[in-house]
Structures are given as structure tokens and as C-alpha cells.
Enzyme design. Sequence first.
Site, PDB file in Angstrom:
ATOM      1  N   LYS A 189      10.243   1.295  31.020  1.00 33.41           N
ATOM      2  CA  LYS A 189      11.389   0.493  31.463  1.00 33.41           C
ATOM      3  C   LYS A 189      12.032   1.184  32.661  1.00 33.41           C
ATOM      4  O   LYS A 189      12.908   2.034  32.525  1.00 33.41           O
ATOM      5  CB  LYS A 189      12.419   0.306  30.346  1.00 33.41           C
ATOM      6  CG  LYS A 189      13.437  -0.767  30.728  1.00 33.41           C
ATOM      7  CD  LYS A 189      14.805  -0.560  30.151  1.00 33.41           C
ATOM      8  CE  LYS A 189      15.606   0.533  30.771  1.00 33.41           C
ATOM      9  NZ  LYS A 189      15.944   0.370  32.213  1.00 33.41           N
ATOM     10  N   GLY A 241      17.644  10.352  33.233  1.00 30.46           N
ATOM     11  CA  GLY A 241      18.840   9.610  33.637  1.00 30.46           C
ATOM     12  C   GLY A 241      20.082  10.452  33.432  1.00 30.46           C
ATOM     13  O   GLY A 241      20.021  11.682  33.415  1.00 30.46           O
ATOM     14  N   SER A 242      21.202   9.786  33.231  1.00 33.82           N
ATOM     15  CA  SER A 242      22.475  10.498  33.143  1.00 33.82           C
ATOM     16  C   SER A 242      22.629  11.218  31.800  1.00 33.82           C
ATOM     17  O   SER A 242      22.033  10.820  30.790  1.00 33.82           O
ATOM     18  CB  SER A 242      23.625   9.507  33.322  1.00 33.82           C
ATOM     19  OG  SER A 242      23.589   8.554  32.281  1.00 33.82           O
ATOM     20  N   THR A 243      23.451  12.233  31.799  1.00 29.52           N
ATOM     21  CA  THR A 243      23.718  12.976  30.562  1.00 29.52           C
ATOM     22  C   THR A 243      24.386  12.063  29.532  1.00 29.52           C
ATOM     23  O   THR A 243      24.076  12.142  28.335  1.00 29.52           O
ATOM     24  CB  THR A 243      24.574  14.212  30.888  1.00 29.52           C
ATOM     25  OG1 THR A 243      23.754  15.107  31.668  1.00 29.52           O
ATOM     26  CG2 THR A 243      25.041  14.934  29.636  1.00 29.52           C
ATOM     27  N   ALA A 245      24.004   8.774  29.044  1.00 30.50           N
ATOM     28  CA  ALA A 245      22.989   7.920  28.403  1.00 30.50           C
ATOM     29  C   ALA A 245      22.049   8.771  27.550  1.00 30.50           C
ATOM     30  O   ALA A 245      21.628   8.351  26.465  1.00 30.50           O
ATOM     31  CB  ALA A 245      22.214   7.137  29.459  1.00 30.50           C
ATOM     32  N   GLY A 246      21.747   9.982  28.015  1.00 27.48           N
ATOM     33  CA  GLY A 246      20.854  10.866  27.264  1.00 27.48           C
ATOM     34  C   GLY A 246      21.417  11.224  25.900  1.00 27.48           C
ATOM     35  O   GLY A 246      20.696  11.261  24.899  1.00 27.48           O
ATOM     36  N   GLU A 263      15.580  14.333  30.495  1.00 24.82           N
ATOM     37  CA  GLU A 263      15.782  14.964  31.817  1.00 24.82           C
ATOM     38  C   GLU A 263      17.080  14.395  32.347  1.00 24.82           C
ATOM     39  O   GLU A 263      17.132  13.225  32.747  1.00 24.82           O
ATOM     40  CB  GLU A 263      14.622  14.601  32.751  1.00 24.82           C
ATOM     41  CG  GLU A 263      13.269  15.098  32.307  1.00 24.82           C
ATOM     42  CD  GLU A 263      13.081  16.581  32.582  1.00 24.82           C
ATOM     43  OE1 GLU A 263      13.774  17.132  33.440  1.00 24.82           O
ATOM     44  OE2 GLU A 263      12.234  17.182  31.901  1.00 24.82           O
ATOM     45  N   CYS A 297      18.932  14.913  41.008  1.00 26.89           N
ATOM     46  CA  CYS A 297      19.501  15.713  39.922  1.00 26.89           C
ATOM     47  C   CYS A 297      19.599  17.193  40.272  1.00 26.89           C
ATOM     48  O   CYS A 297      20.503  17.875  39.835  1.00 26.89           O
ATOM     49  CB  CYS A 297      18.658  15.524  38.673  1.00 26.89           C
ATOM     50  SG  CYS A 297      16.910  15.850  38.959  1.00 26.89           S
ATOM     51  N   GLU A 396      29.094  15.824  38.085  1.00 29.24           N
ATOM     52  CA  GLU A 396      27.989  15.436  38.958  1.00 29.24           C
ATOM     53  C   GLU A 396      28.426  14.230  39.785  1.00 29.24           C
ATOM     54  O   GLU A 396      28.731  13.174  39.232  1.00 29.24           O
ATOM     55  CB  GLU A 396      26.756  15.065  38.109  1.00 29.24           C
ATOM     56  CG  GLU A 396      25.553  14.741  38.969  1.00 29.24           C
ATOM     57  CD  GLU A 396      24.356  14.260  38.145  1.00 29.24           C
ATOM     58  OE1 GLU A 396      24.529  13.389  37.278  1.00 29.24           O
ATOM     59  OE2 GLU A 396      23.241  14.757  38.387  1.00 29.24           O
TER      60      GLU A 396
HETATM   61  P1  NAD Z   1      21.479   6.065  33.819  1.00 31.13           P
HETATM   62  O1  NAD Z   1      21.550   7.006  32.691  1.00 31.13           O
HETATM   63  O2  NAD Z   1      22.587   5.127  34.037  1.00 31.13           O
HETATM   64  O3  NAD Z   1      20.157   5.176  33.722  1.00 31.13           O
HETATM   65  C1  NAD Z   1      18.852   5.743  33.651  1.00 31.13           C
HETATM   66  C2  NAD Z   1      17.927   4.762  32.979  1.00 31.13           C
HETATM   67  O4  NAD Z   1      18.327   4.622  31.622  1.00 31.13           O
HETATM   68  C3  NAD Z   1      17.951   3.350  33.564  1.00 31.13           C
HETATM   69  O5  NAD Z   1      16.654   2.811  33.471  1.00 31.13           O
HETATM   70  C4  NAD Z   1      18.908   2.624  32.634  1.00 31.13           C
HETATM   71  O6  NAD Z   1      18.691   1.231  32.610  1.00 31.13           O
HETATM   72  C5  NAD Z   1      18.550   3.258  31.297  1.00 31.13           C
HETATM   73  N1  NAD Z   1      19.575   3.243  30.281  1.00 31.13           N
HETATM   74  C6  NAD Z   1      20.902   3.477  30.425  1.00 31.13           C
HETATM   75  N2  NAD Z   1      21.512   3.387  29.220  1.00 31.13           N
HETATM   76  C7  NAD Z   1      20.555   3.112  28.310  1.00 31.13           C
HETATM   77  C8  NAD Z   1      20.553   2.907  26.901  1.00 31.13           C
HETATM   78  N3  NAD Z   1      21.677   2.935  26.177  1.00 31.13           N
HETATM   79  N4  NAD Z   1      19.386   2.658  26.289  1.00 31.13           N
HETATM   80  C9  NAD Z   1      18.237   2.633  26.991  1.00 31.13           C
HETATM   81  N5  NAD Z   1      18.169   2.778  28.331  1.00 31.13           N
HETATM   82  C10 NAD Z   1      19.326   3.031  28.975  1.00 31.13           C
HETATM   83  O7  NAD Z   1      21.229   6.969  35.117  1.00 31.13           O
HETATM   84  P2  NAD Z   1      21.072   6.506  36.627  1.00 31.13           P
HETATM   85  O8  NAD Z   1      22.421   6.224  37.193  1.00 31.13           O
HETATM   86  O9  NAD Z   1      20.024   5.466  36.730  1.00 31.13           O
HETATM   87  O10 NAD Z   1      20.466   7.846  37.269  1.00 31.13           O
HETATM   88  C11 NAD Z   1      21.238   8.895  37.721  1.00 31.13           C
HETATM   89  C12 NAD Z   1      21.243  10.038  36.711  1.00 31.13           C
HETATM   90  O11 NAD Z   1      19.913  10.458  36.436  1.00 31.13           O
HETATM   91  C13 NAD Z   1      21.940  11.261  37.242  1.00 31.13           C
HETATM   92  O12 NAD Z   1      22.769  11.791  36.232  1.00 31.13           O
HETATM   93  C14 NAD Z   1      20.805  12.214  37.562  1.00 31.13           C
HETATM   94  O13 NAD Z   1      21.150  13.570  37.553  1.00 31.13           O
HETATM   95  C15 NAD Z   1      19.834  11.880  36.501  1.00 31.13           C
HETATM   96  N6  NAD Z   1      18.491  12.311  36.890  1.00 31.13           N
HETATM   97  C16 NAD Z   1      17.925  13.366  36.239  1.00 31.13           C
HETATM   98  C17 NAD Z   1      16.673  13.823  36.622  1.00 31.13           C
HETATM   99  C18 NAD Z   1      16.020  14.986  35.937  1.00 31.13           C
HETATM  100  O14 NAD Z   1      14.817  15.178  36.101  1.00 31.13           O
HETATM  101  N7  NAD Z   1      16.744  15.795  35.178  1.00 31.13           N
HETATM  102  C19 NAD Z   1      15.995  13.186  37.659  1.00 31.13           C
HETATM  103  C20 NAD Z   1      16.613  12.122  38.299  1.00 31.13           C
HETATM  104  C21 NAD Z   1      17.855  11.677  37.890  1.00 31.13           C
END
Ligand code: NAD
Length: 490
Positions: A189, A241-243, A245-246, A263, A297, A396
Site C-alpha cells: 500500500k 512512515g511517521s513515528t 503512525a508507527g 522505519e 528521514c 521532525e
Molecule cells: P505517514 O505515517 O503519514 O504515512 C506513511 C504511510 O502510512 C502512508 O502510506 C499512509 O497512508 C500510511 N498510514 C498512515 N496511517 C496509517 C494507519 N493507521 N494504518 C495503515 N497505514 C497508515 O508518513 P508520511 O507523511 O507519508 O511520511 C513522512 C514520515 O515518514 C516522516 O516521519 C519520515 O521521517 C518517515 N520516513 C521514515 C523513513 C525511514 O526509513 N526511517 C524513510 C522515509 C520516511
Amino acid sequence: MENFLKTIKGIKDRGDAQLFIDGEWRKSSGSTVLDVIAPHNEEVVLQYVEPGTADMDAAVAAARRAFDVGPWPRLSPAERGVYLRKVADLLAERMPELAEAWSGQVGAVIGFTSKASYQAPGLFNYYAGLCDSYPFIDERTGSMGGNRARVVGEPVGVVAAITPWNAPLVLLIYKVAAALAAGCTIVAKPSPETPVDAHILAECIAAAGIPAGVFNMLPGGREVGDHLIRHPGIDKIGFTGSTAAGKHIAGVAAERLARVSLELGGKSAAMILDDADMDHVLQSLVPYSMPITGQVCFALTRVLVPKSRKAEIVDAYTNAVSKVKVGDPFQADVGIGPLAMNRQLDRVLGYIEKGKAEGARVALGGGRPAGLNRGFFVEPTVFADVTPDMTIFREEIFGPVVSFVDYEDEADMIAKANDTIYGLHGAVYTQDPERGFAVARDYRAGSVTINGMQVDIHMPFGGFKQSGIGRDGGIEGLENYLETKTVYFA
Ligand code: NAD
């Protein structure tokens, strides 16, 4: 832009069928129309219907079948490696499209994307190599008088691969190439804003002859993503993605003990020691404090400088950044493109205002660039005299905003560098590499570069603390998708 438009035309030629499920392109059962917007000119380049939960269910069922009774997990690793190499070759043929898809959707400058896109075939080739060399079956002797066992690395099962928009293809391929090498099947996704590269990946996987159901791809937003992570048919969630959401995903996964690797965000420190050579520092600090307009990131957004050299270092850096051209990411001489989307612009401008309000000194930028009224552009912004209690030091920002903080001595520097919830990456600058290594050991993060900035796909990458759990890339990236099974010969 020409190659990007060609890719978009190919996607539009599929009409309503925009979801890749069980080896075919299918129409969404949902009704929400999503826009893909080119951030440098705000034009809508593609519209598609977001998947509904029924589509996610169909994709999980296809991946489940492909895993439970299909050939993919039952092939030898070397046989899977042959397919992975084919995907690498097909991706390599489409390199100009990959680079332009990244620039066209995210605004990352073409000089960067045309080099960094090589990571896509690179990751498939790397994990194809591990299919040949990794000890998936390890013969061991036990402690009970010559008894034998085989310790087997088994595929973890059906994987949900969820990725962000900033490096849409590379971040997805870290997961997909490793999971395929392990013998897993996948429901991917990608972010709703950046689906184009994932279409190219699905086309290459299909053309390589990987069996139906092994790889499924449905770009969509949070709700449909949430349905996916809660699905009992998913054995493992590989998330970038973001901390925030993680943490949510880890909580959901914990309820059924689904495997999870995360990540997440970062606030990486560049630690400049008193003996550092500034010309050398600037070569990597300028590009990697604001890569992809600061939307990476591992961007080095907190710069720690010795008090004795503070003015000299801030001036040298500010002067170098002020010479980087901001503008159309497709122009070869542009070094910083737009932010990826309007909400990113609001977010970054909000942090800049907060920095000013909390008393940091604007050494460069601090607003929108003159003459760039279309597109999500923001000025590269440097804050000096930042203190560790300020929001711009702690959170961040995910934009081209860099904070300079000074320190008294090395102990003070390490304390300030570690004064964060994050622990993703960092850099140490010194003329003495072993001194740099000692600092790298004290800094709590998943990776550190001494005198530069490197992230290599053959090496593990990931976070300490709230920057994540697990590692993508390297051998550890493959092990993310393996379960350990011990088989005894009694
Ligand atoms: P985000 O967390 O908003 O979204 C990331 C992904 O997760 C998207 O596909 C989104 O649709 C999905 N998502 C969000 N909430 C969800 C949920 N409840 N259930 C399932 N899927 C969900 O992050 P973003 O704004 O897209 O990306 C930016 C963030 O990603 C920054 O915090 C950045 O540091 C981080 N990032 C980390 C790395 C790494 O390798 N550590 C690499 C790139 C980006």
C-alpha cells in the site's frame, strides 16, 4: 517531464483498472477519487479511485493463496533469485521513467533522482545475490551427543508493505525485494499521493513472470491502510512512515502478535568537532541537511558546533546554502525543488514561525521564495542560536529547515545530540576518524557516517528509540522477513 508524462499515459490507458490484484489490473470498488499533483506547478497529473475495503480483502486473499498453496515460497531461494534479477533488469530499462516519476510527484530534483533511482534495480540485484549466498538452511550439531538439527529461515508469510511519499519507489523496494527473496507474498500500500512508481514496479514484477498473487499493489490512504494492518490474513507489517503512525501500527500488530518492522521519523545530528575541515564538511552537509527539500528521514537537521567556531561555521554553511538554486526540479541546475504537497508547505511554514516565536535567529530564508508563486516552494531556512528546548530542535519538521546549536565540550555535544526521542542517523566531522568512531559509539542511532553522509542499500538502516524497530537493507533486511524454525533429527 517527457518520461513522466509517458508513464502517466500508460497508467491512464488502463482506464478504471488501477489496482494490481492477483496478477491483473482491476477496477476499484471504492468511490473516493484521489488526485496526484505535480508539486512544482500544482497541476493534477492523474486521478484514480481509491481502493475500498473489499479490494484490500481480495488482495489479502490472493496473497494468502499464493503463500499457502502457491509455488513462490516453495521455490528454492536460488530459483527466486532468477526472478528477482529479471525484475532488476526490467527496472533498469526504465530508469529515466523512475527518476522522473520521483521528481514529478515529490519535487525531488532530477540531478538527485536520476542517480538515486539506481537503488531500485540495485536492491533487486542485491537480494537476488543473497538468495544464492544466505544460509537459509544451517546444519548444526546440538548438545546431546552428536544430535543434528537444521535451523531454517522460513518466509514469515503474507506481508503488508506500507510506505510514505518522499522516496516512493526505493522505500517500497527495500521491503518488496527482501520479502520476495525470503519467499513471502505481499500486499503493498503505497502513499495515495505518489502511486506512479508502484505502477511501474507492478508492471515489471508481472513482466518478470512472478506468479499471480505474490505481489499485489493498492495505493490508498490511512483508512484503507488501517483495514489492511488489522486483517487477520496479514502475518507481517513492514512499515515506513511517521513515528505517530508507527506507534499506532505497533499497537494494532501487538493484539495478534503480527510481526512488525518500523522505519520511522528522525532528527539527525551533524556533530562538527573542533578540528573539522569546513570545506570538507560543506560537501556533504549542504546536500544532506536538506535532501529532497528536507523531506528525508535521515536529513541532518540539527547541527552541533563548538562554541569557539560557531560564527565561522554558521556563516560558511549559510553562504553555501544561499548559492543553491531553488526552482523547477526538472531543471539540471536546480538544487532544491518544491515541497511535495500543500499540507507540507503549511507544516513547514508553521515550524518556521514557531522557531522565530521561540527566539531562534533566522540566518537564512524564513519564508516563501520570491518569484515562485506556483508550486509548493519554501526558502531553505537556517536558524542559528537554537537551544535544545526549542520546538524546531525537538520535532521532525520534514522540510528544508536546519537548526544550529553550540556546545562547550565533547560531553556537552553528545548530551545535546542524544537529547531527542529519535535515533535514526547522524554524522561526525573530524580529521581523526578514530575520534569520530568513538563519538559515533556514544551517539544513540542506527547509523552514523564519519566525515560525510552515506546510506548504502547493502547495509542495514533503521532506528534506535522512537525512530523504529528492525532494519531495512543489508542482510538484516532479508532477516526482517524470515522466521526461524529448528528441525531436529532425533
Ligand atoms: P505517514 O505515517 O503519514 O504515512 C506513511 C504511510 O502510512 C502512508 O502510506 C499512509 O497512508 C500510511 N498510514 C498512515 N496511517 C496509517 C494507519 N493507521 N494504518 C495503515 N497505514 C497508515 O508518513 P508520511 O507523511 O507519508 O511520511 C513522512 C514520515 O515518514 C516522516 O516521519 C519520515 O521521517 C518517515 N520516513 C521514515 C523513513 C525511514 O526509513 N526511517 C524513510 C522515509 C520516511
